[in-house]
Enzyme design. Structure first.
Site, PDB file in Angstrom:
ATOM      1  N   ASP A   1     -13.676 -29.706  50.690  1.00  0.00           N
ATOM      2  CA  ASP A   1     -13.122 -29.343  49.377  1.00  0.00           C
ATOM      3  C   ASP A   1     -14.223 -28.999  48.373  1.00  0.00           C
ATOM      4  O   ASP A   1     -13.951 -28.727  47.206  1.00  0.00           O
ATOM      5  CB  ASP A   1     -12.241 -30.491  48.850  1.00  0.00           C
TER       6      ASP A   1
ATOM      7  N   ARG B   1      -8.859 -27.754  39.741  1.00  0.00           N
ATOM      8  CA  ARG B   1      -8.753 -26.929  38.529  1.00  0.00           C
ATOM      9  C   ARG B   1      -9.292 -27.668  37.305  1.00  0.00           C
ATOM     10  O   ARG B   1      -9.680 -27.040  36.331  1.00  0.00           O
ATOM     11  CB  ARG B   1      -7.290 -26.497  38.338  1.00  0.00           C
TER      12      ARG B   1
ATOM     13  N   ASP C   1     -11.651 -35.197  48.892  1.00  0.00           N
ATOM     14  CA  ASP C   1     -10.434 -35.248  48.083  1.00  0.00           C
ATOM     15  C   ASP C   1      -9.380 -36.126  48.760  1.00  0.00           C
ATOM     16  O   ASP C   1      -8.764 -35.739  49.740  1.00  0.00           O
ATOM     17  CB  ASP C   1      -9.875 -33.827  47.896  1.00  0.00           C
TER      18      ASP C   1
ATOM     19  N   GLU D   1      -6.840 -31.596  41.283  1.00  0.00           N
ATOM     20  CA  GLU D   1      -8.064 -31.974  40.566  1.00  0.00           C
ATOM     21  C   GLU D   1      -9.074 -30.845  40.493  1.00  0.00           C
ATOM     22  O   GLU D   1      -9.895 -30.809  39.560  1.00  0.00           O
ATOM     23  CB  GLU D   1      -8.691 -33.217  41.223  1.00  0.00           C
TER      24      GLU D   1
ATOM     25  N   LYS E   1      -2.972 -38.414  49.021  1.00  0.00           N
ATOM     26  CA  LYS E   1      -2.495 -37.558  50.110  1.00  0.00           C
ATOM     27  C   LYS E   1      -2.064 -38.439  51.280  1.00  0.00           C
ATOM     28  O   LYS E   1      -2.624 -39.509  51.486  1.00  0.00           O
ATOM     29  CB  LYS E   1      -3.647 -36.668  50.622  1.00  0.00           C
TER      30      LYS E   1
ATOM     31  N   ASP F   1      -3.837 -34.912  42.432  1.00  0.00           N
ATOM     32  CA  ASP F   1      -4.336 -34.124  43.568  1.00  0.00           C
ATOM     33  C   ASP F   1      -4.584 -32.656  43.175  1.00  0.00           C
ATOM     34  O   ASP F   1      -5.121 -31.891  43.953  1.00  0.00           O
ATOM     35  CB  ASP F   1      -3.359 -34.217  44.747  1.00  0.00           C
TER      36      ASP F   1
ATOM     37  N   LYS G   1     -16.050 -24.961  42.954  1.00  0.00           N
ATOM     38  CA  LYS G   1     -15.426 -26.288  43.007  1.00  0.00           C
ATOM     39  C   LYS G   1     -16.157 -27.168  44.004  1.00  0.00           C
ATOM     40  O   LYS G   1     -16.286 -26.819  45.179  1.00  0.00           O
ATOM     41  CB  LYS G   1     -13.952 -26.145  43.413  1.00  0.00           C
TER      42      LYS G   1
HETATM   43 ZN   LIG Z   1      -6.633 -32.205  45.543  1.00  0.00          ZN
END
Ligand SMILES: [Zn+2]
Length: 506
Positions: A297, A360, A279, A358, A286, A356, A274
């Site tokens: 991230d 996956r 993010d 995201e 967030k 959020d 990933k």
């Molecule tokens: Zn996220």
């Protein structure tokens, strides 16, 4: 720090400092002797036994003490850094790495130029000699890692010791050379991973990640393909593209292959990471406090690139395929939103219930893509869920697998590399919360069991009969110093490297 091997009789050893390991014993037997330590003391530093710095050293785990030879002594080793291992009965590879890291940090603070490690002192440690050497050298190299690129004033101790000399009395066997090579290759991979994660998000965007991958491809002869945002859309990666579409910044799908992975019937190890370079949460924004360390991230993506770096340095050609989707997740007028439905590369549709969730969405398309290459095993790594941190804390990653045996093997392999994984269940009932009234599934489900629900989402994109591991590395990817800055750990690189070696080299 250069690592070199020197062969000489013990009385001829030369170094600014000799590094030795010590177990803490009971008060009357402290420090507790063991075969390797006694041998080195007798042959190279006989004065050490009479030194108060040795006699008084309690050898608590990762503590250090410096002993100096009496002035009257001519030649030989005049200074010893003692590193504590704690009690022998509790000492394992983790204790040894910590002690080695503390020892080399001590050498650095003393500004030693040449630090020496006698091979003999590894006799009687919790790991066999070759593995102990690999771990000590790896931890020593890592202890000197810094991220100073953006500082105008550099730390003056960086660069010490210039040399780590492994001292032997006879020509070391192949296992010793292999151990040194493996330690250095792992260090190079982990250091690259750390550099990528530590770099700020306005530097380390998807193009920066692609450049890093291209540099490696040039250096080591890997095949590389980079598909940009438009190509990702065109290819049908509707889930990945949905995340990327809100950003004015770049998005790339980076595909790396070792030479062996290009051969017919290669059956590669496919590794998907990933790469959310920052993010914000997107439209499901967030809160500000939850945005710290969100540059990390992309730690899964960085670990995949770190694996390739280590493979390149190791100079072994085993079939490994890296699939690295990179983008940031930004809110804007073009951003995807809750209740959108996207079509993934697999053809399955996903209703967005939280922008959020995201990671996956990048991974599901990455997984589908990776499976086109007929892999023998697919592994994905991702800083996927906060729920994983709630479940396992900051130092342990979750391991999900298509079989319990796979996850158990991974746990064992990780442990040998100093990376802790804990197996988690993947029962079908966890899919209940992902059912959507309008699409094949939702991208986000209930908070409860959130790490498992996320894994369950990914499982929908793993074809029958494919062996798959999902590693949720949210937590151990950065250090979490209270009140201080989070720095990258490079978590995952060593386990991936061990997995690749185990699958194809034994
Ligand atoms: Zn996220």
């Amino acid at each position: 720090m250069n690592v070199v091997c020197e062969i000489a009789p013990a009385e001829k050893w030369q170094a600014d400092v000799l590094v030795l390991f010590v177990y803490s014993g009971e008060e009357e037997t402290r420090p507790e002797p063991y075969a390797g330590l006694e041998k080195v003391m007798a042959e190279a530093v006989p004065w050490l036994a009479g030194s108060p710095a040795f006699a008084d050293f309690e050898a608590a785990k990762a503590s250090t003490s410096v002993a100096y030879a009496p002035e009257a002594i001519d030649g030989g080793i005049k200074r010893v850094v003692l590193a504590g291992l704690g009690p022998q009965a509790k000492c394992d590879g983790y204790c040894l790495r910590e002690a080695a890291s503390a020892a080399l940090a001590k050498c650095r603070s003393l500004k030693c130029v040449r630090a020496a490690l006698p091979l003999d002192v590894l006799d009687g440690l919790p790991l066999e000699q070759g593995k102990a050497l690999e771990e000590v050298v790896f931890a020593g190299l890592q202890s000197g890692y810094t991220y100073e690129e953006l500082k105008s004033e550099k730390d003056k101790k960086v660069g010490f010791p210039e040399e780590l000399v492994v001292l032997g009395k006879a020509d070391p066997d192949q296992a010793i050379h292999t151990a040194l090579k493996q330690a250095q290759a792992a260090h190079a991979g982990v250091a690259l991973c750390k550099d990528l994660v530590n770099a700020p998000p306005n530097v380390a965007d998807a193009d920066y990640m692609a450049e890093a991958a291209k540099d490696m491809a040039d250096q080591y002869g890997f095949a590389i393909e980079v598909m940009d945002k438009d190509q990702v859309k065109e290819m049908g990666m509707g889930a990945f593209y949905a995340v990327a579409q809100g950003s004015d910044g770049p998005a790339n799908l980076i595909v790396l292959k070792t030479k062996a992975a290009i051969q017919d019937n290669a059956k590669p190890l496919a590794v998907v990471g990933k790469g959310v370079t920052f993010d914000t949460g997107g439209i499901s924004l967030k809160p500000a406090s939850a945005m710290s360390s969100m540059k990390a991230d992309m730690a899964g993506a960085a670990a995949v690139l770190g694996l390739f770096k280590a493979l390149g340095e190791l100079g072994v050609d085993i079939p490994v395929l890296g699939v690295v989707p990179c983008t940031d997740n930004m809110p804007s007028g073009k951003a995807f939103r809750p209740e959108d439905v996207v079509t993934t590369l697999s053809g399955k549709t996903v209703e967005i219930t939280n922008t959020d969730a995201e990671g996956r969405l990048l991974l599901c398309d990455g997984l589908t893509y990776a499976q086109r290459f007929d892999p023998s095993l697919v592994v994905d790594l991702a800083t996927l869920t906060g729920a994983c941190v709630i479940a396992l804390g900051n130092h342990v990653a979750a391991a999900f697998g298509t079989s319990e045996e796979l996850a158990a093997e991974l746990r064992e392999l990780g442990d040998q590399q100093g990376e802790r994984y804990w197996p988690m269940p993947l029962w079908d009932m966890f899919f209940e919360g992902l059912k959507s009234p309008v699409a094949d599934m939702q991208n986000s489900g209930p908070r409860e069991g959130g790490a498992i629900v996320a894994a369950m989402f990914l499982k929908q994109f793993v074809e029958d009969g494919v062996d798959w591991l999902h590693l949720d590395i949210a937590g151990p990817e950065v250090t979490n110093k209270k009140g201080g800055a989070s720095m990258a750990t490079g978590f995952g690189v060593r386990t991936l490297l061990a997995l690749a070696r185990e699958k194809y080299m034994q």
